[in-house]
Every structure is written in structure tokens, then in C-alpha cells.
Enzyme design. Structure first.
Site, PDB file in Angstrom:
ATOM      1  N   LEU A 111       2.117  19.934   4.467  1.00  0.00           N
ATOM      2  CA  LEU A 111       2.538  18.552   4.721  1.00  0.00           C
ATOM      3  C   LEU A 111       2.884  18.317   6.183  1.00  0.00           C
ATOM      4  O   LEU A 111       2.729  17.200   6.687  1.00  0.00           O
ATOM      5  CB  LEU A 111       3.748  18.206   3.844  1.00  0.00           C
ATOM      6  CG  LEU A 111       3.536  18.250   2.332  1.00  0.00           C
ATOM      7  CD1 LEU A 111       4.858  18.033   1.606  1.00  0.00           C
ATOM      8  CD2 LEU A 111       2.520  17.196   1.901  1.00  0.00           C
ATOM      9  N   ARG A 140       6.968  25.343   8.795  1.00  0.00           N
ATOM     10  CA  ARG A 140       6.125  24.286   8.254  1.00  0.00           C
ATOM     11  C   ARG A 140       6.660  23.838   6.900  1.00  0.00           C
ATOM     12  O   ARG A 140       7.494  24.520   6.286  1.00  0.00           O
ATOM     13  CB  ARG A 140       4.678  24.778   8.117  1.00  0.00           C
ATOM     14  CG  ARG A 140       4.544  26.073   7.333  1.00  0.00           C
ATOM     15  CD  ARG A 140       3.125  26.554   7.275  1.00  0.00           C
ATOM     16  NE  ARG A 140       3.038  27.887   6.681  1.00  0.00           N
ATOM     17  CZ  ARG A 140       1.950  28.375   6.097  1.00  0.00           C
ATOM     18  NH1 ARG A 140       0.866  27.622   6.016  1.00  0.00           N
ATOM     19  NH2 ARG A 140       1.945  29.582   5.593  1.00  0.00           N
ATOM     20  N   ASN A 193      11.258  11.029  10.917  1.00  0.00           N
ATOM     21  CA  ASN A 193      12.252  11.694  10.075  1.00  0.00           C
ATOM     22  C   ASN A 193      12.683  10.836   8.884  1.00  0.00           C
ATOM     23  O   ASN A 193      13.636  11.190   8.183  1.00  0.00           O
ATOM     24  CB  ASN A 193      13.493  12.060  10.898  1.00  0.00           C
ATOM     25  CG  ASN A 193      13.242  13.238  11.812  1.00  0.00           C
ATOM     26  OD1 ASN A 193      12.236  13.933  11.677  1.00  0.00           O
ATOM     27  ND2 ASN A 193      14.138  13.462  12.756  1.00  0.00           N
ATOM     28  N   ASP A 203      15.176  16.010   7.589  1.00  0.00           N
ATOM     29  CA  ASP A 203      15.301  16.826   8.796  1.00  0.00           C
ATOM     30  C   ASP A 203      16.679  16.686   9.444  1.00  0.00           C
ATOM     31  O   ASP A 203      16.884  15.902  10.369  1.00  0.00           O
ATOM     32  CB  ASP A 203      14.216  16.471   9.814  1.00  0.00           C
ATOM     33  CG  ASP A 203      14.048  17.563  10.875  1.00  0.00           C
ATOM     34  OD1 ASP A 203      14.972  18.391  11.004  1.00  0.00           O
ATOM     35  OD2 ASP A 203      13.025  17.580  11.558  1.00  0.00           O
ATOM     36  N   THR A 218      15.503  13.767  20.068  1.00  0.00           N
ATOM     37  CA  THR A 218      14.188  13.445  20.629  1.00  0.00           C
ATOM     38  C   THR A 218      14.385  12.566  21.853  1.00  0.00           C
ATOM     39  O   THR A 218      14.990  11.494  21.745  1.00  0.00           O
ATOM     40  CB  THR A 218      13.327  12.707  19.582  1.00  0.00           C
ATOM     41  OG1 THR A 218      13.227  13.528  18.401  1.00  0.00           O
ATOM     42  CG2 THR A 218      11.947  12.428  20.123  1.00  0.00           C
TER      43      THR A 218
END
Length: 224
Positions: free
Chosen positions: A40, A47, A162, A175, A192
Site C-alpha cells: 500500500l 512499508r 496522512n 501515521d 514535513t
């Protein structure tokens, strides 16, 4: 999924894997009882896989974290924090963690599978949302932040990638790698860069307000 590593991962063997919890499965799951369907997503430390359990024939998202990469990039505390927070919270707009287990090379988080994908792809597809949809999405994020902030948890990485969308159109925040319990202020620069709040950029210390700034000044702009 087993592999050899040259990195000493013993420093992360103290992960709190056995705290009291209402896990759906035991933390001694046999990986052979899960059928791999597809990947995904891929990240720096592992992952996320779509798997089907032989126990109940249900779909799950299996987050596989590489211990050697966690150590290499000094992400031990972030992973520990994500595990503790996901185990402690329960909210309809937060992705569920059903179980947690590990082997010599990886840590596995068995998560709720959200088939709708992430909000980023919806923004790319529709370009802009109608006002009532924007308000509907924003209200759900507000509810999550109110819940997290009540427990002094700051999310710190709000972005469309997210945020997952379930089959009914409801959001699921995922996340929690940068989430942290903060009672006053912290000076860690994380998240980020495109969504940094001014106080993070200026290294002035930040708290709960950084989540609200990201929602108001960055996320809502992307909705429109």
C-alpha cells in the site's frame, strides 16, 4: 520477511510491546497466517502491506518497520512514541492498531485497513472541494485534535497524505511517528517542511498551537 542486518538493533529491544491492551490478536502472531495481497505504501523505515488474516478472513494493513533503518536514522524515540500513543488512544477518526509484534529484524503493527486511500489523491483528483465537504472534513480533524490535545498529545505532521478516507467518506488520521506528549513546549524540529508552523521554523519551541496553525493555514488552503 526475515532478513539479516549488520546493525546492532538490541538498543530497541526495550519497546513496550507487552503493556495492557485490548489487542484484537495476541502479540505472538504467526506471520504465516497472513496472506500478502499488495504493498500500500513505502516509507524511509519500512512499508505498509495489505494482508488477509486466515483467522477471520478480514483485510488489514500491516505496517512493517525495519529495525536497522530505525537505528540508522535515529528514529527510536519516534517509533516508541507512535506505538505508545496508538495503543493508548481510541477515536473514530483515528486509525486503529489491532496488534503489535516483532522478530529479529522488523516490528509489525497490525492496523485497520482503510480502502478509500489518502486525502492527497482526492485533492489531486477533484482539485477543489465544495464548501460543505471542506467543512465536513475540517470538523473531523478538529474533533481529533481536541481529543489528542486533551491528553497533551500534539500530532505535528498534519498533511493530506496522512489522512485516510474510509468507504463512507469519514476521515482516519494515520501515521503518528511525529506525535508526542507535550505538557508545555518542545523544541524538536520535525514534521514535513511544507507544513511547518512559524514557531517550528524559527526554533522558538512549539506546543498544541502548531497543530491548529497547520490545519488553518495549510490544510484548508489545499481543500479549496
Amino acid at each position: 520477511m526475515s532478513s539479516q542486518t549488520n546493525v546492532n538493533t538490541s538498543v530497541i529491544e526495550d519497546f513496550e510491546l507487552n503493556y495492557e491492551s485490548s489487542y484484537k490478536f495476541e502479540n505472538t502472531i504467526d506471520l504465516n497466517k497472513f496472506e500478502l495481497i499488495m504493498t500500500l505504501g513505502q516509507g524511509s523505515f519500512g512499508r505498509v502491506l495489505l494482508v488477509v488474516s486466515e483467522l477471520d478472513k478480514q483485510n488489514y494493513a500491516l505496517k512493517v518497520l525495519d529495525k536497522s533503518q530505525i537505528v540508522k536514522y535515529n528514529q527510536i524515540r519516534h517509533v516508541q512514541s507512535e506505538i505508545r500513543i496508538l495503543n493508548a488512544i481510541k477515536h473514530p477518526n483515528v486509525i486503529l492498531m489491532y496488534s503489535l509484534f516483532k522478530d529479529n529484524s522488523y516490528i509489525y503493527l497490525l492496523m485497520e485497513y482503510i480502502p478509500g486511500g489518502d486525502l492527497f489523491n482526492y485533492i489531486k483528483r477533484f482539485k477543489v472541494f465544495q464548501e460543505h465537504i471542506t467543512l465536513f472534513f475540517a470538523a473531523q480533524i478538529v474533533l481529533v485534535f481536541e481529543y489528542l490535545h486533551f491528553f497533551d498529545i500534539v500530532y505535528r505532521d498534519l498533511k493530506p497524505e496522512n489522512i485516510l478516507v474510509d468507504i463512507h467518506g469519514y476521515l482516519k488520521l494515520a501515521d503518528f511517528g511525529f506525535a508526542k506528549r507535550i505538557q508545555h513546549r518542545t523544541y524538536t524540529i520535525c514534521g514535513t517542511p511544507d507544513y511547518f508552523s512559524p514557531e517550528i521554523i524559527q526554533s522558538k519551541g512549539h506546543g498544541k498551537a502548531t497543530d491548529w496553525w497547520t490545519l488553518g493555514a495549510r490544510m484548508l488552503i489545499s481543500f479549496y
